[in-house]
Design a protein around this motif. Structure first.
Motif, PDB file in Angstrom:
ATOM      1  N   HIS A 119       0.901  -1.089  -0.135  1.00  0.00           N
ATOM      2  CA  HIS A 119      -0.088  -0.158   0.155  1.00  0.00           C
ATOM      3  C   HIS A 119       0.883   1.434  -0.028  1.00  0.00           C
ATOM      4  N   LYS A 120       1.962   1.321  -0.731  1.00  0.00           N
ATOM      5  CA  LYS A 120       2.695   2.365  -0.526  1.00  0.00           C
ATOM      6  C   LYS A 120       2.608   3.253  -1.783  1.00  0.00           C
ATOM      7  N   SER A 121       1.745   3.158  -2.742  1.00  0.00           N
ATOM      8  CA  SER A 121       1.752   3.941  -3.870  1.00  0.00           C
ATOM      9  C   SER A 121       1.486   5.381  -3.337  1.00  0.00           C
ATOM     10  N   PHE A 122       2.018   6.530  -4.065  1.00  0.00           N
ATOM     11  CA  PHE A 122       2.114   7.617  -3.745  1.00  0.00           C
ATOM     12  C   PHE A 122       1.068   8.543  -4.709  1.00  0.00           C
ATOM     13  N   ALA A 123       0.345   7.984  -5.719  1.00  0.00           N
ATOM     14  CA  ALA A 123      -0.541   8.414  -6.664  1.00  0.00           C
ATOM     15  C   ALA A 123      -1.475   9.519  -5.931  1.00  0.00           C
ATOM     16  N   LYS A 124      -2.338   8.943  -4.900  1.00  0.00           N
ATOM     17  CA  LYS A 124      -3.240   9.650  -4.450  1.00  0.00           C
ATOM     18  C   LYS A 124      -2.836  10.761  -3.531  1.00  0.00           C
ATOM     19  N   MET A 125      -1.526  10.819  -3.213  1.00  0.00           N
ATOM     20  CA  MET A 125      -1.092  11.875  -2.241  1.00  0.00           C
ATOM     21  C   MET A 125      -0.430  13.237  -3.062  1.00  0.00           C
ATOM     22  N   GLN A 126      -0.310  12.962  -4.288  1.00  0.00           N
ATOM     23  CA  GLN A 126       0.659  13.899  -5.209  1.00  0.00           C
ATOM     24  C   GLN A 126      -0.352  15.217  -5.362  1.00  0.00           C
ATOM     25  N   GLU A 127      -1.596  15.290  -5.335  1.00  0.00           N
ATOM     26  CA  GLU A 127      -2.204  16.490  -5.673  1.00  0.00           C
ATOM     27  C   GLU A 127      -2.119  17.415  -4.424  1.00  0.00           C
ATOM     28  N   LEU A 128      -2.112  16.807  -3.132  1.00  0.00           N
ATOM     29  CA  LEU A 128      -1.789  17.800  -1.974  1.00  0.00           C
ATOM     30  C   LEU A 128      -0.261  17.728  -1.479  1.00  0.00           C
ATOM     31  N   PHE A 129       0.278  16.749  -1.463  1.00  0.00           N
ATOM     32  CA  PHE A 129       1.659  16.676  -0.903  1.00  0.00           C
ATOM     33  C   PHE A 129       2.539  16.237  -2.017  1.00  0.00           C
ATOM     34  N   VAL A 130       3.311  17.096  -2.587  1.00  0.00           N
ATOM     35  CA  VAL A 130       3.932  16.770  -3.592  1.00  0.00           C
ATOM     36  C   VAL A 130       5.263  15.817  -3.252  1.00  0.00           C
ATOM     37  N   GLU A 131       6.014  16.421  -2.189  1.00  0.00           N
ATOM     38  CA  GLU A 131       7.316  15.855  -2.058  1.00  0.00           C
ATOM     39  C   GLU A 131       7.204  14.650  -1.178  1.00  0.00           C
ATOM     40  N   LEU A 132       8.002  13.693  -1.692  1.00  0.00           N
ATOM     41  CA  LEU A 132       8.230  12.387  -1.365  1.00  0.00           C
ATOM     42  C   LEU A 132       9.093  12.003  -0.124  1.00  0.00           C
ATOM     43  N   THR A 133       8.739  12.670   1.063  1.00  0.00           N
ATOM     44  CA  THR A 133       9.338  12.599   2.267  1.00  0.00           C
ATOM     45  C   THR A 133       8.605  11.359   3.175  1.00  0.00           C
ATOM     46  N   ASN A 134       9.571  10.892   4.153  1.00  0.00           N
ATOM     47  CA  ASN A 134       8.973   9.793   4.738  1.00  0.00           C
ATOM     48  C   ASN A 134       7.916   9.816   5.747  1.00  0.00           C
ATOM     49  N   ASP A 135       7.604  11.069   5.978  1.00  0.00           N
ATOM     50  CA  ASP A 135       6.337  11.225   6.526  1.00  0.00           C
ATOM     51  C   ASP A 135       5.127  11.167   5.613  1.00  0.00           C
ATOM     52  N   ASN A 136       5.251  11.532   4.557  1.00  0.00           N
ATOM     53  CA  ASN A 136       4.084  11.422   3.346  1.00  0.00           C
ATOM     54  C   ASN A 136       4.121  10.014   3.036  1.00  0.00           C
ATOM     55  N   ARG A 137       5.240   9.375   2.984  1.00  0.00           N
ATOM     56  CA  ARG A 137       5.139   8.049   2.580  1.00  0.00           C
ATOM     57  C   ARG A 137       4.184   7.129   3.555  1.00  0.00           C
ATOM     58  N   ILE A 138       4.282   7.485   4.836  1.00  0.00           N
ATOM     59  CA  ILE A 138       3.686   6.920   5.781  1.00  0.00           C
ATOM     60  C   ILE A 138       2.069   7.199   5.788  1.00  0.00           C
ATOM     61  N   LEU A 139       1.911   8.443   5.346  1.00  0.00           N
ATOM     62  CA  LEU A 139       0.602   8.931   5.144  1.00  0.00           C
ATOM     63  C   LEU A 139       0.026   8.385   3.792  1.00  0.00           C
ATOM     64  N   ALA A 140       0.653   8.063   2.808  1.00  0.00           N
ATOM     65  CA  ALA A 140       0.256   7.289   1.932  1.00  0.00           C
ATOM     66  C   ALA A 140      -0.278   5.966   2.068  1.00  0.00           C
TER      67      ALA A 140
END
Length: 443
Positions: free
Chosen positions: A85-106
């Motif tokens: 469940h690590k796909s970043f596609a649904k996150m990119q509209e709001l949080f573009v940067e691929l940080t570790n926090d954003n990866r956990i949120l993804a």
């Protein structure tokens, strides 16, 4: 399983046993969390120790099955390391940067979307100690919670060490007549702790009052044994300071905890009591003063010189108080005095592990910056005939993973409040200066 909990790295670094704290629910550890834990395992501090503990726990679970598939815990829950469940596609509209926090949120977001497509979706909850991560989760429509299991008590329920009780004036008269009072006389509806203080006030509104202390078994109220005479030039300026001195100078109470805002006199009272016990009464062989090396604000980096020279900036608040007590006039006089006495030792807590400390009056300053594990290590060093005093302000914590309800000082206060070997007082009134009191209240 009713819920899915996705854990942030800081939860496991705060409490390595957090995977067991969610009952019969599913606990998900994103793969990026393992990477962050791996980056911390070589640290020589509490965070490094917790990172290594988490690694060992997961390695032990790995013997029961594949962490990728999920492993059932003894409490009926399940823990799994998530890779799908690590796909970043649904996150990119709001949080573009691929940080570790954003990866956990993804990971949490993808789990949430997947569950919503099921007939009976399970709630997905992100658990993080990071406020901004919880805010980002809210923006994404995710449920986010702080990890509260490690908290000893809520702020409003913290033990103060004393209570105000309004009684009929005849009860106060009875105490002054017989110099003792049964706790049951007060009809409180709750029990009092050993060495807890009670301020009796007239319920009819007169100025009649009395200051009492609960005895060791918690059944009787007794008068304070100490008069308000100055100790090394320091006299109590309010009721709480008088209570503190009563505990500090009582040789039958080997563990004392003092908390309070800046300027309430915690450290000064403790040092004066220690000097009296060591230098005047010779009750203890040595006065040992230590504090954790945790900077406020940005660290100043490596310091030159030998050990004592390196520690001096960290220990300077202690030396400031000693200079006041010894009434030194020139810079450097306190070093000569301490060298001449030989019974006063000031050092960092870094060097306390492995020691056994008998027959000493031990002061641990800034104890709010200690973790539960660290404070256990320190108190377990106390040898026969020693007294240890933990001093600190839970409202001034510089440690990144602690707060007012989860630090080592609060932990000791709450765990020992029912024990006969300990006593606690929360100092509330500032006595340093009017300006210092206003700063503590307003800023």
């Amino acid at each position: 399983m009713e819920k899915i909990y996705v854990l942030d790295t800081n939860v496991l670094l705060q409490d390595p046993n957090a995977i067991y704290a969610f009952q019969d629910n599913e606990v998900v550890i994103p793969a990026v969390v393992l990477e962050e834990i791996d980056s911390k395992k070589r640290l020589a501090d509490e965070i490094g120790r917790n990172a290594r503990t988490v690694s060992r726990l997961l390695d032990g679970l790995r013997t029961k099955g594949r962490l990728y598939d999920g492993i059932t815990l003894d409490n009926g829950g399940m823990v799994k390391v998530e890779l799908n469940h690590k796909s970043f596609a649904k996150m990119q509209e709001l949080f573009v940067e691929l940080t570790n926090d954003n990866r956990i949120l993804a990971v949490a977001l993808n789990y949430h979307v997947e569950e919503q497509s099921k007939p009976t979706p399970r709630p997905v909850i992100l658990v993080s100690k990071d406020v901004l991560v919880r805010i980002k989760a809210d923006v994404l429509g995710l449920t986010a919670e702080d990890y509260l299991t490690d908290r000893v008590v809520s702020g409003s329920e913290m033990y103060m060490g004393y209570v105000n009780v309004h009684v009929h004036p005849s009860v106060i008269d009875e105490f002054y007549s017989f110099r003792q009072l049964a706790v049951s006389t007060l009809n409180l509806g709750y029990s009092l702790n050993p060495h807890e203080f009670v301020i009796l006030r007239d319920e009819l509104g007169t100025s009649k009052s009395a200051l009492l202390k609960v005895n060791g078994d918690g059944k009787k109220l007794e008068p304070l044994y100490l008069s308000n005479e100055p100790i090394w030039g320091i006299a109590a300026r309010n009721a709480q300071q008088r209570m503190a001195l009563e505990l500090l100078l009582n040789d039958d109470i080997p563990l004392v905890t003092l908390s309070g805002k800046a300027g309430t006199g915690k450290t000064l009272l403790t040092l004066a009591s220690g000097l009296m016990k060591v230098e005047d009464e010779h009750k203890y062989k040595k006065l040992l003063i230590a504090r954790p090396v945790v900077p406020m604000g940005k660290d100043i980096g490596y310091l030159p010189g030998e050990k004592d020279e390196k520690l001096r900036p960290w220990m300077q608040p202690i030396y400031d108080n000693l200079e006041y007590l010894f009434d030194t006039k020139k810079s450097g006089d306190i070093d000569k005095i301490l060298a001449g006495l030989g019974s006063i030792q000031v050092e960092a807590l870094t060097y306390i592990r492995g020691r056994s400390i008998p027959g000493q009056f031990i002061i641990i300053d800034e104890a709010q910056n200690l973790s539960k594990h660290e404070v256990k290590t320190i108190i377990s060093r106390v040898g026969e005939g020693s007294k240890i005093v933990l001093v600190g302000d839970p409202g001034q914590i510089d440690h990144p993973y602690l707060d007012a309800a989860s630090n080592g000082l609060t932990y000791v206060i709450e765990r020992f409040k029912n024990e006969q070997v300990s006593g606690h007082i929360t100092l509330e009134r500032g006595e340093r200066s009017h300006l210092a009191q206003l700063a503590a209240d307003l800023l």
